[in-house]
Design an enzyme around this catalytic site. Structure first.
Site, PDB file in Angstrom:
ATOM      1  N   ARG A  36      23.873  44.880  24.793  1.00 54.27           N
ATOM      2  CA  ARG A  36      24.025  44.424  26.195  1.00 54.27           C
ATOM      3  C   ARG A  36      25.268  43.571  26.404  1.00 54.27           C
ATOM      4  NH1 ARG A  36      21.233  40.281  28.034  1.00 54.27           N
ATOM      5  NH2 ARG A  36      19.402  40.753  26.802  1.00 54.27           N
TER       6      ARG A  36
ATOM      7  N   TYR B  48      36.859  47.474  51.574  1.00 48.50           N
ATOM      8  CA  TYR B  48      35.813  48.391  51.142  1.00 48.50           C
ATOM      9  C   TYR B  48      34.477  47.971  51.754  1.00 48.50           C
ATOM     10  CZ  TYR B  48      32.710  51.028  48.169  1.00 48.50           C
ATOM     11  OH  TYR B  48      31.731  51.868  47.719  1.00 48.50           O
TER      12      TYR B  48
ATOM     13  N   ASP C  73      41.464  43.462  44.808  1.00 46.44           N
ATOM     14  CA  ASP C  73      40.915  44.805  44.594  1.00 46.44           C
ATOM     15  C   ASP C  73      42.097  45.772  44.672  1.00 46.44           C
ATOM     16  OD1 ASP C  73      39.826  47.357  44.786  1.00 46.44           O
ATOM     17  OD2 ASP C  73      38.156  46.749  46.079  1.00 46.44           O
TER      18      ASP C  73
ATOM     19  N   LYS D 186      37.189  55.585  40.649  1.00 45.87           N
ATOM     20  CA  LYS D 186      38.180  56.286  41.458  1.00 45.87           C
ATOM     21  C   LYS D 186      39.332  56.764  40.568  1.00 45.87           C
ATOM     22  CE  LYS D 186      35.275  55.006  44.588  1.00 45.87           C
ATOM     23  NZ  LYS D 186      35.445  53.823  45.424  1.00 45.87           N
TER      24      LYS D 186
HETATM   25  C1  LIG Z   1      34.677  52.659  45.527  1.00 46.11           C
HETATM   26  C2  LIG Z   1      35.293  51.335  45.772  1.00 46.11           C
HETATM   27  C3  LIG Z   1      34.627  50.152  45.403  1.00 46.11           C
HETATM   28  C4  LIG Z   1      33.242  50.164  44.796  1.00 46.11           C
HETATM   29  O1  LIG Z   1      33.215  50.841  43.567  1.00 46.11           O
HETATM   30  P1  LIG Z   1      31.851  51.541  43.021  1.00 46.11           P
HETATM   31  O2  LIG Z   1      32.247  52.026  41.664  1.00 46.11           O
HETATM   32  O3  LIG Z   1      31.497  52.611  43.986  1.00 46.11           O
HETATM   33  O4  LIG Z   1      30.809  50.473  42.961  1.00 46.11           O
HETATM   34  C5  LIG Z   1      35.277  48.950  45.626  1.00 46.11           C
HETATM   35  N1  LIG Z   1      36.508  48.895  46.181  1.00 46.11           N
HETATM   36  C6  LIG Z   1      37.169  50.013  46.547  1.00 46.11           C
HETATM   37  C7  LIG Z   1      38.523  49.891  47.176  1.00 46.11           C
HETATM   38  C8  LIG Z   1      36.587  51.269  46.360  1.00 46.11           C
HETATM   39  O5  LIG Z   1      37.244  52.366  46.742  1.00 46.11           O
END
Ligand SMILES: *Cc1c(COP(=O)(O)O)cnc(C)c1O
Length: 387
Positions: free
Chosen positions: A56, A108, A181, A206
């Site tokens: 973990r 997001y 982000d 992504k």
């Molecule tokens: C998809 C996304 C998230 C969240 O990611 P997950 O893997 O779906 O939890 C956060 N920020 C951006 C810009 C995203 O495109």
């Protein structure tokens, strides 16, 4: 390539292609094995000399993938999570109740929702502001009280741009940290830590993975400080570490990150240009276009491309936008982004009431297909929608 001097000699693209040289020590296989053990032998003297105790808190395949991610972001360390949301929310959970946080109005959607509901209930004081407006950010930061400024750039789904360097200076002068982000920019085009950010986050789901087959998140830090330790403790206690199979797939995806992201961004730039002159398109939102309000800042902090993401506003309003999405044959009508296949989505109907997303907007995630095919498909779908 274990010795540091050699690592420093090669470019980030080269190091990623080799997954930083990790091999299987037993067979000399050029691909490291997937480490699946959840528990580890204890030495006769009761120690854990390997450094591994339990699955973990830690895993070797996760560590190898984290090393590549830290290298790509020019970070001191990286930590993998079970999703982008798990990574992002851990940064906020590591703050204390009562702490003031500044975050973007356009960001997001799921994270914005979490900030306005759970984070508030838990005691964070969250203030949303237009982070493409430097003066608005300056006014929102409360020296001594603001502990974290959060940016997303380019930001979903309007691709507005925040000036990382200017806001990092502002945050630090007020005693706050800056988190970014950087999912859409990817480390190919922007390294927020080199511009002054303290922590960078990606939905590795992504472009980092790039094949629409892994849900994962990553944080990378400029310094292994007390805040980083709190985040590591959260990951361990919440059990939010990424699984070894997912970490392996992500590592495989990272080997081709540079090629994929540059190809997809070239496609996005070409589509942005062509769609700007399309009779059924009212507007194209893409930071690579000179008239985009964030273009100058983007040109400074995005090196080599403006990302694979763009949005179009379709003439004729919501019905025409939905009809255009319905008429594509090659583009996939799906949420998410950053895969090798191109995706199209009517964002407002996903985000629901209160979204800053216009109802005539379609979000496009450009993949690596032939751009002529991508354009021809959009062109016929737009023509049919405007029958
Ligand atoms: C998809 C996304 C998230 C969240 O990611 P997950 O893997 O779906 O939890 C956060 N920020 C951006 C810009 C995203 O495109």
């Amino acid at each position: 390539m274990t010795d540091a001097n050699r690592s420093n000699r090669w470019s980030r693209r080269t190091l990623a292609a080799h997954a930083m040289g990790a091999i299987d020590p037993t067979t000399k296989g050029v691909v490291a094995p997937i480490h699946v053990a959840t528990t580890f032998l204890r030495d006769p003297d009761n120690q854990y000399s390997s450094g591994f105790v339990y699955g973990r808190p830690d895993n070797q395949t996760v560590r190898e993938t984290e090393a590549v991610l830290a290298m790509l972001e020019e970070a001191e360390a990286a930590m993998l999570f079970s999703s982008g949301m798990a990574a992002a929310t851990s940064v906020f959970m590591a703050l204390a109740p009562g702490d003031h946080v500044v975050a973007p109005t356009v960001m997001y959607w799921a994270l914005r929702n979490w900030l306005m509901t759970y984070a508030k209930d838990w005691g964070l004081v969250v203030e949303l502001v237009d982070t493409s407006d430097i003066e608005a950010v300056r006014k929102a930061i409360v020296p001594g009280r603001t502990k974290l400024v959060w940016l997303e750039t380019p930001s979903n789904p309007l691709w507005s741009i925040a000036d990382i360097r200017a806001i990092a200076d502002m945050a630090h002068a007020a005693g706050a940290r800056l988190g970014v982000d950087s999912t859409v920019a990817t480390p190919v085009f922007t390294r927020p830590l080199t511009l002054g950010a303290d922590i960078v986050m990606h939905a590795a789901t992504k472009a980092l993975n790039g094949h629409s087959d892994v849900v994962a998140g990553v944080l990378a830090t400029a310094r292994k400080d007390a805040a980083w330790d709190r985040i590591a403790t959260l990951r361990k206690n919440f059990g939010a570490i990424l699984g070894p199979f997912e970490a392996f797939l992500l590592l495989r995806g990272l080997r081709t990150l540079d090629l994929r992201v540059r190809a997809a961004s070239r496609n996005a730039a070409e589509l942005a240009e062509r769609l700007s002159n399309h009779r059924h398109v009212a507007a194209v939102l893409y930071p690579g276009l000179p008239h985009h309000p964030g273009h100058d800042v983007a040109a400074r902090q995005m090196e080599g491309g403006f990302s694979h993401m763009l949005s179009i506003r379709v003439r004729g309003g919501e019905a025409s936008a939905v009809a255009t999405a319905a008429g594509v044959q090659l583009w996939k009508r799906a949420t998410s982004l950053g895969g090798v296949e191109s995706l199209i989505e009517h964002r407002a109907s996903i985000e629901g009431p209160g979204t800053p997303c216009p109802v005539d907007l379609l979000r496009l995630s450009a993949g690596i297909e032939d751009v002529e095919d991508l354009f021809a498909d959009l062109d016929q779908a737009l023509a049919r929608a405007h029958g």
